[in-house]
Design a protein around this motif. Structure first.
Motif, mmCIF file in Angstrom:
data_model
loop_
_atom_site.group_PDB
_atom_site.id
_atom_site.type_symbol
_atom_site.label_atom_id
_atom_site.label_comp_id
_atom_site.label_asym_id
_atom_site.label_seq_id
_atom_site.Cartn_x
_atom_site.Cartn_y
_atom_site.Cartn_z
ATOM 1 N N ARG A 99 0.839 -1.216 0.000
ATOM 2 C CA ARG A 99 0.000 0.000 0.000
ATOM 3 C C ARG A 99 0.871 1.263 0.000
ATOM 4 O O ARG A 99 0.591 2.233 -0.713
ATOM 5 C CB ARG A 99 -0.913 0.018 1.230
ATOM 6 N N GLU A 102 2.469 1.801 -3.361
ATOM 7 C CA GLU A 102 1.520 2.368 -4.314
ATOM 8 C C GLU A 102 1.309 3.862 -4.059
ATOM 9 O O GLU A 102 1.198 4.647 -4.989
ATOM 10 C CB GLU A 102 0.176 1.633 -4.228
ATOM 11 N N LYS A 103 1.247 4.247 -2.791
ATOM 12 C CA LYS A 103 0.986 5.643 -2.441
ATOM 13 C C LYS A 103 2.159 6.549 -2.789
ATOM 14 O O LYS A 103 1.984 7.619 -3.374
ATOM 15 C CB LYS A 103 0.665 5.749 -0.941
ATOM 16 N N HIS A 257 -9.538 5.583 -3.608
ATOM 17 C CA HIS A 257 -9.202 6.989 -3.902
ATOM 18 C C HIS A 257 -10.388 7.866 -3.525
ATOM 19 O O HIS A 257 -11.523 7.563 -3.884
ATOM 20 C CB HIS A 257 -8.878 7.132 -5.390
#
Length: 292
Positions: A99, A102-103, A257
């Motif tokens: 995570r 990805e961020k 999102h």
């Protein structure tokens, strides 16, 4: 009953089987798959679902803690991320690393306590940075720092002493700075370009779904400009959109999102057939979007 799709296997079945191995006993998932007793399979499936809900809670809590640790993290000033918290669960650190990767779009390793002063790390990488080779280089540059490690280009794990965390983070960052260019640290979304109006159809989606997609042969991602008719946040974590193009309107969802878009947006998306109240409609699964 419809056949299970790759999406069902990857995003519904997979995480539930996976959660048992992360939090409890992998044997539970295996038994669910191989038992001939339908009632037993259903009971285990419900138990696996409960374990997965627990995994999500733990993950959300760990992710919140990770973002607190990274409160002053500036991606422009760093090529890697290494983060440790003594309250984290070993079975979930890999998901949290994924995570964070990805961020922030940086090779990321998250660490949890492993007992007797040891900490265990799980990492996820970005294209162009071979994570297992990076750990190999760290172990050569700082002998004795890493007890053991293993993995491949995109994911790897390791064990170190807890009091060596800062030393590891610095050594890992040094490899990142040496190996990664500014261009590699910029996220690139590759698309197949615009899609003609007639292909926004359930028939075309059926054709796409009849193919086998996977690593190295990803399903097509299309890209075009749309007018944003409406948008709202779904379940506190997804952006639900109504998009318009050439007089036609399409439902769309951007999972994970919540930042709103402007009146007009360039959207990279995959096609999905969404069934609701017995009616199947085309839905756009948003991969990325930006205001125009």
């Amino acid at each position: 009953a419809r056949c299970a799709s790759p999406f069902d296997l990857g995003f519904a079945l997979g995480p539930r089987l996976n959660a048992a191995g992360r939090l409890e006993d992998m044997a539970l998932g295996i038994e669910c798959l191989i038992t001939d007793d339908e009632g037993r399979a259903w009971a285990i499936a419900q138990e696996l679902n409960d374990i997965n809900l627990k995994r999500r809670e733990i993950e959300a809590d760990m992710q919140g803690t990770a973002l607190l640790h990274l409160d002053d993290f500036e991606p422009a000033d760093a090529s890697t991320i290494a983060v440790f918290d003594d309250g984290w669960h070993q079975g979930v650190i890999g998901i949290v690393a994924s995570r964070l990767k990805e961020k922030f779009y940086r090779p990321t390793i998250t660490f949890a306590p492993a007992g007797d002063g040891w900490i265990k790390g799980s990492g996820r990488s970005i294209p162009g940075f071979h994570l297992r080779d990076a750990l190999d280089l760290v172990s050569k540059k700082v002998p004795g720092l890493i007890d053991k490690f293993g993995g491949h280009a995109m994911a790897a794990g390791l064990s170190i002493r807890g009091d060596h965390f800062d030393t590891f983070a610095q050594a890992f960052e040094a490899v990142g700075r040496a190996w990664l260019t500014e261009a590699q640290l910029e996220r690139v979304v590759e698309t197949d370009g615009p899609l003609e109006d007639d292909f926004y159809s359930t028939q075309f989606i059926e054709l796409l779904d009849s193919q086998v997609w996977g690593q190295g042969f990803a399903p097509p991602v299309f890209c075009d400009e749309f007018r944003v008719v409406s948008q709202r946040i779904l379940k506190d974590k997804h952006l639900k959109l109504l998009l318009e193009r050439n007089g036609r309107r399409y439902d769309a969802i951007w999972f994970g999102h919540t930042d709103a878009l402007g009146d007009k947006a360039r959207v990279a998306f995959r096609l999905d057939a969404n069934e609701y109240n017995g009616v199947t409609k085309v839905q756009l699964l948003v991969e990325h979007a930006e205001p125009v």
